[in-house]
Design an enzyme around this catalytic site. Sequence first.
Site, short mmCIF file in Angstrom:
data_model
loop_
_atom_site.label_atom_id
_atom_site.label_comp_id
_atom_site.label_asym_id
_atom_site.label_seq_id
_atom_site.Cartn_x
_atom_site.Cartn_y
_atom_site.Cartn_z
N GLU A 94 46.34 44.90 39.66
CA GLU A 94 45.47 45.27 41.03
C GLU A 94 45.65 44.34 42.03
OE1 GLU A 94 43.49 48.29 41.43
OE2 GLU A 94 43.32 49.12 39.29
ZN LIG Z 1 45.82 52.46 41.74
#
Ligand SMILES: [Zn+2]
Length: 426
Positions: A309
């Site tokens: 992320e």
């Molecule tokens: Zn995602």
Amino acid sequence: MKWLILIVTTWNFLPDFMYSFDVNPQTEAYIPDYNHYHNLTAITSNIADIVAKNPSFMRIDWSYKSKENRPQILLHITNFTGSVSHSAHTLQEAVPKIRVLLSYGEHAREFIPIESLFYLLQNLTSGLGAPHDSPEEIFTRTILSKFNLYIIVMANPDGRKIVEKTKNYCWRGTSTGVDLNRNFDWEFGNAGSSNNPKDEEYRGKHVFSEIESKVYTELTGQQSFDAFISFHSGIRQIYLPYADTKSKSTVREPPHLKTMTTLAEHLSVATKYKYSYGKAYDLGFYTADGTIFDYIAGKKQVPISMAIELWGKSNHKGLSCFDQFNPKSRHLKQEVADIHPLYVSLFFFLIKWKQEQFITLTDSMKDVPSMTFGYILLIIVIFLTFFVALQRKWCPCTKLFPRKRVISLKSLSSTITVWGFKSSSA
Ligand SMILES: [Zn+2]
Ligand SMILES: *[C@@H]1O[C@H](CO)[C@@H](O)[C@H](O)[C@H]1NC(C)=O
Ligand SMILES: *[C@@H]1O[C@H](CO)[C@@H](O)[C@H](O)[C@H]1NC(C)=O
Ligand SMILES: *[C@@H]1O[C@H](CO)[C@@H](O)[C@H](O)[C@H]1NC(C)=O
């Protein structure tokens, strides 16, 4: 109508854990400016342009398509003329190219990962034009000569189209609302996903119900990758396998967790931001079943498989989506530049890791002949021992020996009688 609005408003004030996230549009804090962010049209045409300008280093495969027939755009980047094994003069040159699969755009509302890819491509292609042996040129040459980079540029183009067309910046799934990252054949269907088509973690009717998964299953079936990375946004975190509910309850771990943890440790401090990392089931508040990176680690046995992320907004409040997953348009350029060192760290780690692996492998292969030679020698010795033993018993040629033997025994028995000992063989 009024009471409906009231309910919706009250709903919005409920704490996060009291409702599952849906994928309905929300009032957005800010929305993308497509002069800064690439829209789907611009993504497709810009990638095509970059590849057309660099045919010796980039190829494109348009054949993998979404349910609504949009290309997922598979890029292959390497120095196609630089073949490794033929002209290898040093051990370093003999190391096979590192096979990496990078995946972007699984979740429709996460725009920034693809923008970070454009920055990387810009960086690599600029290096091609830089003076020979300048730092820029060396970096590009290194990456192109040491890697076979495969890139799924837009895993879920239909979902992205929905976001752009309807301006629902909370949309995450495919055209049918399936979360591609819950649709894979790894603990599919457990509690870490939903059977509700309105839920953002809707897993789909059955495993691999989404045609968008084909590019992953085919590629990982055709060749053995060293690493797979699935890029996302919403927080700055690095997820290592596994993420699923069963692994959490049984404390199951992937085979190469140690290597992945070391890599994650490097990545976590590569940029000016600190990324947290660990096994996904330890990091998250929830588990996730049927994820792509679990599938690729667990079923396809790719040694390094993780989800990163790349960007997050600290203390995001409310239900607006675009600002939760992406920076403001005017900050985009700086934000992707800030992410870039993470790629650099990833590449250099993989180069070192592959080289160490290769050296270990060649060393163990050097051991093979000497071991074999040892075994052969042992077998010869055993065989000879038996041969000599058998010869003494049955072979007529043993008659060559008796005389000598009798003589020696005689002299022996005479020696023994001195000691008052009667030899029976005499
Ligand atoms: Zn995602
Ligand atoms: C996409 O963005 C470009 C600018 O890069 C703009 O000219 C074009 O109209 C946009 N297309 C759509 C379908 O939004
Ligand atoms: C590609 O490989 C060829 C052959 O090894 C080499 O001559 C050339 O410099 C390489 N180009 C780049 C940009 O790495
Ligand atoms: C690309 O990135 C590398 C690593 O950060 C850097 O050394 C190189 O100078 C960059 N190239 C260009 C053209 O900016």
